[in-house]
Write a protein that holds these residues in place. Structure first.
Motif, short mmCIF file in Angstrom:
data_model
loop_
_atom_site.label_atom_id
_atom_site.label_comp_id
_atom_site.label_asym_id
_atom_site.label_seq_id
_atom_site.Cartn_x
_atom_site.Cartn_y
_atom_site.Cartn_z
N SER A 62 0.85 -1.19 0.00
CA SER A 62 0.00 0.00 0.00
C SER A 62 0.88 1.24 0.00
O SER A 62 1.88 1.31 0.72
CB SER A 62 -0.93 0.03 1.21
OG SER A 62 -1.94 -0.94 1.08
N TYR A 63 0.49 2.20 -0.82
CA TYR A 63 1.27 3.42 -1.01
C TYR A 63 0.30 4.53 -1.41
O TYR A 63 -0.45 4.37 -2.36
CB TYR A 63 2.29 3.18 -2.12
CG TYR A 63 2.98 4.39 -2.67
CD1 TYR A 63 4.17 4.84 -2.11
CD2 TYR A 63 2.47 5.08 -3.76
CE1 TYR A 63 4.83 5.94 -2.64
CE2 TYR A 63 3.12 6.18 -4.29
CZ TYR A 63 4.29 6.60 -3.72
OH TYR A 63 4.95 7.69 -4.24
N PHE A 64 0.30 5.61 -0.64
CA PHE A 64 -0.58 6.74 -0.93
C PHE A 64 0.24 8.02 -0.97
O PHE A 64 1.22 8.16 -0.24
CB PHE A 64 -1.67 6.89 0.13
CG PHE A 64 -2.59 5.70 0.19
CD1 PHE A 64 -3.53 5.48 -0.80
CD2 PHE A 64 -2.49 4.79 1.23
CE1 PHE A 64 -4.38 4.39 -0.75
CE2 PHE A 64 -3.33 3.69 1.29
CZ PHE A 64 -4.27 3.49 0.29
N VAL A 65 -0.18 8.96 -1.81
CA VAL A 65 0.48 10.25 -1.91
C VAL A 65 -0.50 11.31 -1.42
O VAL A 65 -1.41 11.70 -2.15
CB VAL A 65 0.91 10.55 -3.36
CG1 VAL A 65 1.65 11.89 -3.42
CG2 VAL A 65 1.79 9.43 -3.91
N PRO A 66 -0.32 11.77 -0.18
CA PRO A 66 -1.22 12.82 0.33
C PRO A 66 -0.97 14.14 -0.40
O PRO A 66 0.11 14.38 -0.93
CB PRO A 66 -0.87 12.91 1.81
CG PRO A 66 0.52 12.39 1.91
CD PRO A 66 0.68 11.37 0.81
N ASP A 67 -1.97 15.01 -0.38
CA ASP A 67 -1.79 16.33 -0.98
C ASP A 67 -0.73 17.13 -0.24
O ASP A 67 0.02 17.89 -0.85
CB ASP A 67 -3.12 17.08 -1.02
CG ASP A 67 -4.08 16.47 -2.02
OD1 ASP A 67 -3.65 16.20 -3.17
OD2 ASP A 67 -5.24 16.23 -1.67
N LEU A 68 -0.66 16.97 1.06
CA LEU A 68 0.36 17.60 1.90
C LEU A 68 0.68 16.65 3.05
O LEU A 68 -0.13 15.81 3.41
CB LEU A 68 -0.14 18.90 2.53
CG LEU A 68 -0.43 20.09 1.65
CD1 LEU A 68 -1.10 21.19 2.46
CD2 LEU A 68 0.84 20.61 1.04
N PHE A 69 1.85 16.84 3.63
CA PHE A 69 2.21 16.10 4.83
C PHE A 69 3.14 16.95 5.67
O PHE A 69 3.77 17.89 5.18
CB PHE A 69 2.86 14.75 4.49
CG PHE A 69 4.19 14.89 3.80
CD1 PHE A 69 5.37 15.04 4.52
CD2 PHE A 69 4.26 14.87 2.41
CE1 PHE A 69 6.58 15.17 3.87
CE2 PHE A 69 5.47 15.00 1.76
CZ PHE A 69 6.64 15.15 2.49
N VAL A 70 3.22 16.62 6.95
CA VAL A 70 4.23 17.17 7.85
C VAL A 70 4.98 15.97 8.38
O VAL A 70 4.37 15.02 8.90
CB VAL A 70 3.62 17.99 9.00
CG1 VAL A 70 4.70 18.41 9.99
CG2 VAL A 70 2.89 19.22 8.45
N ALA A 71 6.31 16.00 8.22
CA ALA A 71 7.14 14.88 8.66
C ALA A 71 8.41 15.40 9.30
O ALA A 71 8.80 16.57 9.11
CB ALA A 71 7.49 13.99 7.46
N ARG A 72 9.05 14.52 10.03
CA ARG A 72 10.36 14.84 10.58
C ARG A 72 11.34 14.98 9.41
O ARG A 72 11.41 14.12 8.53
CB ARG A 72 10.81 13.73 11.52
CG ARG A 72 9.97 13.66 12.77
CD ARG A 72 10.41 12.51 13.69
NE ARG A 72 9.50 12.43 14.80
CZ ARG A 72 8.32 11.79 14.77
NH1 ARG A 72 7.92 11.17 13.68
NH2 ARG A 72 7.54 11.76 15.83
N GLU A 73 12.08 16.07 9.40
CA GLU A 73 12.95 16.38 8.26
C GLU A 73 14.00 15.31 8.01
O GLU A 73 14.32 15.01 6.87
CB GLU A 73 13.61 17.74 8.47
CG GLU A 73 14.18 18.30 7.21
CD GLU A 73 14.37 19.80 7.26
OE1 GLU A 73 15.03 20.29 6.35
OE2 GLU A 73 13.87 20.46 8.19
N GLU A 74 14.52 14.69 9.06
CA GLU A 74 15.56 13.67 8.87
C GLU A 74 15.04 12.46 8.09
O GLU A 74 15.82 11.72 7.49
CB GLU A 74 16.19 13.24 10.19
CG GLU A 74 15.31 12.41 11.10
CD GLU A 74 14.57 13.21 12.17
OE1 GLU A 74 13.97 12.57 13.05
OE2 GLU A 74 14.60 14.45 12.12
N ALA A 75 13.74 12.26 8.07
CA ALA A 75 13.16 11.14 7.32
C ALA A 75 13.45 11.26 5.83
O ALA A 75 13.61 10.25 5.14
CB ALA A 75 11.66 11.05 7.55
#
Length: 183
Positions: free
Chosen positions: A78-91
């Motif tokens: 499973s793989y989805f592309v959200p319109d926006l995300f907030v993630a930890r930058e190091e990821a």
């Protein structure tokens, strides 16, 4: 028109198959091994997403990134592309075909009028099971934002934001969100 490259007959689609798909103006996602194909979002959809991204970017603290056009994969099927995300930058420094949900604090979907079920039902369930803490549903036609918080692998409605007054939240970081600047 060429067909997307297929995995071997009977095999499930995985994130490893994504680089072989054509750059043909379609958006590709994978749910439980099945390929989901959607037309690329229209201009208004993109404008709403970009306005929201600018607002979040201005307020995001160091170490968190507001992004677009990067997928999230809880499992290889499973793989989805959200319109926006907030993630930890190091990821983002780790590379790979998709973000690990453990690094994602918020996913945002701008709900399209013709394919709302994918965002309102399918992605809501999958993002919750992947343990992403917060999910926002932005509905341009209603000029609303629905804020969902993950409680034990299920999203619960925390707020429905409408009107002209700015909305304040501490999640995913302290922010003020005036909807009038999005729609």
């Amino acid at each position: 028109m060429t067909s997307p490259a297929r995995p071997d007959r009977g095999a499930a689609w995985t994130v490893d198959d994504l680089p072989d798909l054509p750059d043909d103006g379609q958006d590709y996602e994978i749910f439980d091994g099945s390929l989901l194909v959607s037309p690329h979002a229209d201009v208004f959809h993109g404008a709403v997403a970009n306005r929201l991204r600018r607002l979040l970017d201005r307020q995001a603290p160091a170490g968190l990134l507001v992004g677009q056009d990067i997928g999230v994969s809880a499992k290889r099927s499973s793989y989805f592309v959200p319109d926006l995300f907030v993630a930890r930058e190091e990821a983002l420094d780790r590379g790979g075909p998709a973000l690990d949900p453990a690094d994602v604090l918020l996913v945002v979907e701008v709900v399209p009028p013709g394919n709302a079920g994918r965002d309102l039902v399918l992605k809501r369930h999958e993002y919750a099971v992947a343990d992403i803490p917060t999910y926002w549903l932005v509905e341009p036609r209603k000029q609303s934002l629905t804020v969902l918080r993950n409680v034990g692998g299920v999203y619960r409605e925390a707020a429905v934001v409408t009107g002209t007054e700015p909305w304040h939240s501490e999640t995913p970081f302290p922010l003020e969100l005036p909807l009038s600047e999005i729609f």
